[in-house]
Write a protein that holds these residues in place. Sequence first.
Motif, PDB file in Angstrom:
ATOM      1  N   CYS A 261       0.711  -1.160   0.317  1.00  0.00           N
ATOM      2  CA  CYS A 261       0.090  -0.389   0.072  1.00  0.00           C
ATOM      3  C   CYS A 261       0.558   1.187   0.000  1.00  0.00           C
ATOM      4  O   CYS A 261       0.453   2.374  -0.691  1.00  0.00           O
ATOM      5  N   ASP A 262       2.016   1.086   0.558  1.00  0.00           N
ATOM      6  CA  ASP A 262       2.435   2.751   0.634  1.00  0.00           C
ATOM      7  C   ASP A 262       3.303   2.675  -1.001  1.00  0.00           C
ATOM      8  O   ASP A 262       4.182   3.594  -1.045  1.00  0.00           O
ATOM      9  N   ASP A 263       3.883   1.800  -1.458  1.00  0.00           N
ATOM     10  CA  ASP A 263       4.087   1.713  -2.744  1.00  0.00           C
ATOM     11  C   ASP A 263       3.233   2.132  -3.388  1.00  0.00           C
ATOM     12  O   ASP A 263       3.652   3.144  -4.758  1.00  0.00           O
ATOM     13  N   ILE A 264       2.221   2.059  -3.830  1.00  0.00           N
ATOM     14  CA  ILE A 264       0.622   2.140  -4.554  1.00  0.00           C
ATOM     15  C   ILE A 264       0.530   3.805  -4.033  1.00  0.00           C
ATOM     16  O   ILE A 264       0.801   5.142  -5.277  1.00  0.00           O
ATOM     17  N   LEU A 265       0.956   4.283  -2.841  1.00  0.00           N
ATOM     18  CA  LEU A 265       0.988   6.050  -2.389  1.00  0.00           C
ATOM     19  C   LEU A 265       1.876   6.684  -2.798  1.00  0.00           C
ATOM     20  O   LEU A 265       1.562   7.823  -3.048  1.00  0.00           O
ATOM     21  N   ALA A 266       3.022   6.194  -2.894  1.00  0.00           N
ATOM     22  CA  ALA A 266       4.741   6.585  -3.353  1.00  0.00           C
ATOM     23  C   ALA A 266       3.989   6.714  -5.062  1.00  0.00           C
ATOM     24  O   ALA A 266       4.358   7.695  -5.500  1.00  0.00           O
ATOM     25  N   LEU A 267       3.265   5.946  -5.613  1.00  0.00           N
ATOM     26  CA  LEU A 267       3.523   5.722  -6.920  1.00  0.00           C
ATOM     27  C   LEU A 267       2.064   7.090  -7.120  1.00  0.00           C
ATOM     28  O   LEU A 267       2.630   7.760  -7.926  1.00  0.00           O
ATOM     29  N   LEU A 268       1.738   7.439  -5.900  1.00  0.00           N
ATOM     30  CA  LEU A 268       0.582   8.234  -6.745  1.00  0.00           C
ATOM     31  C   LEU A 268       0.996   9.832  -6.130  1.00  0.00           C
ATOM     32  O   LEU A 268       1.073  11.127  -6.849  1.00  0.00           O
ATOM     33  N   ALA A 269       1.695   9.653  -5.443  1.00  0.00           N
ATOM     34  CA  ALA A 269       2.733  11.384  -5.393  1.00  0.00           C
ATOM     35  C   ALA A 269       3.402  11.706  -6.205  1.00  0.00           C
ATOM     36  O   ALA A 269       3.603  12.612  -6.839  1.00  0.00           O
ATOM     37  N   ASN A 270       4.350  10.622  -6.876  1.00  0.00           N
ATOM     38  CA  ASN A 270       4.930  11.047  -7.881  1.00  0.00           C
ATOM     39  C   ASN A 270       4.410  10.648  -9.521  1.00  0.00           C
ATOM     40  O   ASN A 270       4.288  12.149 -10.424  1.00  0.00           O
ATOM     41  N   ARG A 271       2.548  10.659  -9.496  1.00  0.00           N
ATOM     42  CA  ARG A 271       2.431  10.687 -10.806  1.00  0.00           C
ATOM     43  C   ARG A 271       0.607  11.144 -10.063  1.00  0.00           C
ATOM     44  O   ARG A 271      -0.129  10.086 -10.047  1.00  0.00           O
ATOM     45  N   PRO A 272       0.426  11.726  -9.417  1.00  0.00           N
ATOM     46  CA  PRO A 272      -0.929  12.162  -9.318  1.00  0.00           C
ATOM     47  C   PRO A 272      -2.124  11.188 -10.262  1.00  0.00           C
ATOM     48  O   PRO A 272      -3.703  11.570 -10.237  1.00  0.00           O
ATOM     49  N   GLU A 273      -1.237  12.750 -11.674  1.00  0.00           N
ATOM     50  CA  GLU A 273      -3.182  11.575 -11.973  1.00  0.00           C
ATOM     51  C   GLU A 273      -3.108  10.257 -12.483  1.00  0.00           C
ATOM     52  O   GLU A 273      -4.218  10.104 -12.964  1.00  0.00           O
ATOM     53  N   LEU A 274      -2.152   9.269 -11.845  1.00  0.00           N
ATOM     54  CA  LEU A 274      -2.823   8.348 -11.828  1.00  0.00           C
ATOM     55  C   LEU A 274      -4.396   8.419 -10.938  1.00  0.00           C
ATOM     56  O   LEU A 274      -5.287   7.521 -10.809  1.00  0.00           O
ATOM     57  N   TYR A 275      -3.602   9.207  -9.963  1.00  0.00           N
ATOM     58  CA  TYR A 275      -5.226   9.414  -8.901  1.00  0.00           C
ATOM     59  C   TYR A 275      -6.436   9.684  -9.457  1.00  0.00           C
ATOM     60  O   TYR A 275      -7.302   8.906  -8.983  1.00  0.00           O
ATOM     61  N   ASP A 276      -6.402  10.757 -10.737  1.00  0.00           N
ATOM     62  CA  ASP A 276      -7.441  11.230 -11.062  1.00  0.00           C
ATOM     63  C   ASP A 276      -8.746   9.806 -11.670  1.00  0.00           C
ATOM     64  O   ASP A 276      -9.630  11.106 -11.855  1.00  0.00           O
ATOM     65  N   ILE A 277      -8.273   9.015 -12.012  1.00  0.00           N
ATOM     66  CA  ILE A 277      -8.801   8.590 -13.071  1.00  0.00           C
ATOM     67  C   ILE A 277     -10.433   7.969 -11.928  1.00  0.00           C
ATOM     68  O   ILE A 277     -11.317   7.849 -13.196  1.00  0.00           O
ATOM     69  N   ASN A 278      -9.910   7.909 -10.427  1.00  0.00           N
ATOM     70  CA  ASN A 278     -11.345   6.885 -10.370  1.00  0.00           C
ATOM     71  C   ASN A 278     -11.271   7.951  -9.369  1.00  0.00           C
ATOM     72  O   ASN A 278     -12.079   7.331  -8.635  1.00  0.00           O
ATOM     73  N   ALA A 279     -11.187   9.121  -9.260  1.00  0.00           N
ATOM     74  CA  ALA A 279     -10.993  10.130  -7.959  1.00  0.00           C
ATOM     75  C   ALA A 279     -12.416  10.409  -7.128  1.00  0.00           C
ATOM     76  O   ALA A 279     -13.439   9.976  -6.343  1.00  0.00           O
ATOM     77  N   ARG A 280     -13.298  10.031  -9.132  1.00  0.00           N
ATOM     78  CA  ARG A 280     -15.002  10.742  -8.880  1.00  0.00           C
ATOM     79  C   ARG A 280     -15.582   9.675  -7.434  1.00  0.00           C
ATOM     80  O   ARG A 280     -16.747   9.864  -7.167  1.00  0.00           O
ATOM     81  N   TYR A 281     -15.171   8.056  -7.806  1.00  0.00           N
ATOM     82  CA  TYR A 281     -15.755   7.585  -7.427  1.00  0.00           C
ATOM     83  C   TYR A 281     -15.145   6.948  -5.313  1.00  0.00           C
ATOM     84  O   TYR A 281     -15.798   6.411  -5.139  1.00  0.00           O
ATOM     85  N   ALA A 282     -14.330   8.232  -4.724  1.00  0.00           N
ATOM     86  CA  ALA A 282     -14.247   7.881  -3.934  1.00  0.00           C
ATOM     87  C   ALA A 282     -14.766   7.981  -2.891  1.00  0.00           C
ATOM     88  O   ALA A 282     -15.404   8.834  -2.865  1.00  0.00           O
ATOM     89  N   GLY A 283     -14.973   6.590  -2.317  1.00  0.00           N
ATOM     90  CA  GLY A 283     -16.211   6.564  -0.978  1.00  0.00           C
ATOM     91  C   GLY A 283     -17.200   6.865  -1.085  1.00  0.00           C
ATOM     92  O   GLY A 283     -17.846   5.890  -0.253  1.00  0.00           O
TER      93      GLY A 283
END
Length: 280
Positions: free
Chosen positions: A225-247
């Motif tokens: 999980c830490d590796d995923i979070l580090a990836l998202l920190a470096n590539r925030p555009e990945l977070y945005d792919i499904n951010a609208r469904y967070a929660g």
Amino acid sequence: MRTLTIVVIVQARMLSSRLPGKVMLPLLGKPLLYRMIERIQQAEQPFTTVVATSTDPADDVIEQFCEQEGIAYYRGSLTNLLDRHYQIAERWNADVAVKIPSDCPLIDPRAIDQVLRFFLEHPNEYDFVSNLHPATWPDGNDVEVMSRACLQTAWEKATRPLELEHTTPYIWDTAPEQFRRANVTWPTGLDYSMSHRFTIDYREDYEFIRAVYEALYPTNPRFSCDDILALLANRPELYDINARYAGVNWYRHHLDELNTVTVNQTRHESDNPTHAAQNH
């Protein structure tokens, strides 16, 4: 002291209303369900993994997959998942049952170990331990551990469709006073349960998960999980792919039926969750 028999039950079906066949979508040349089981089996605690699918003909492909890969499976009721879990616990003579849904292909094996270890290190103290009530890990690290006796009590007494479909609400919501329960939180001390979505229910979720696998798996198949979070920190555009469904989770359909879940623990697809980039 006798070694306890532990069964990890992965509930899987093809008939998903929002993303049909999601458990068999490809991830680096293998079905999503294969990748998820691969991650589950990286946990340190020994257990047997069993796929709980249904007798619906659409799920024949899941049986064929399990046969091909040498994965244990059970086919039962399409809608009564509580019965599926109970029947597996009985058939495998399990002392402890662990419920993990099949929509968590990014689950961190450390989350499994954390919850299971807490349960085992407190023998005869708890009937049910999870990391979901309330959740703190990023969504998609769902682990619920229960004794066979606890599962049997729920199987005998639960009657509402909500309790049968989602397996454990009778234990943690309908009649919690009947059970000795505990919840473990993400060791970071953070709560990303509503801001980070590592589960799959929509096409965007699949695109996100595939991007994470393509970025991390080739060089580190045991990524955390830490590796995923580090990836998202470096590539925030990945977070945005499904951010609208967070929660967004199944609670949203049952707020009028659930006693221990508040409106703050779920969102609807139409909501606009706060972008959590500051947490990356």
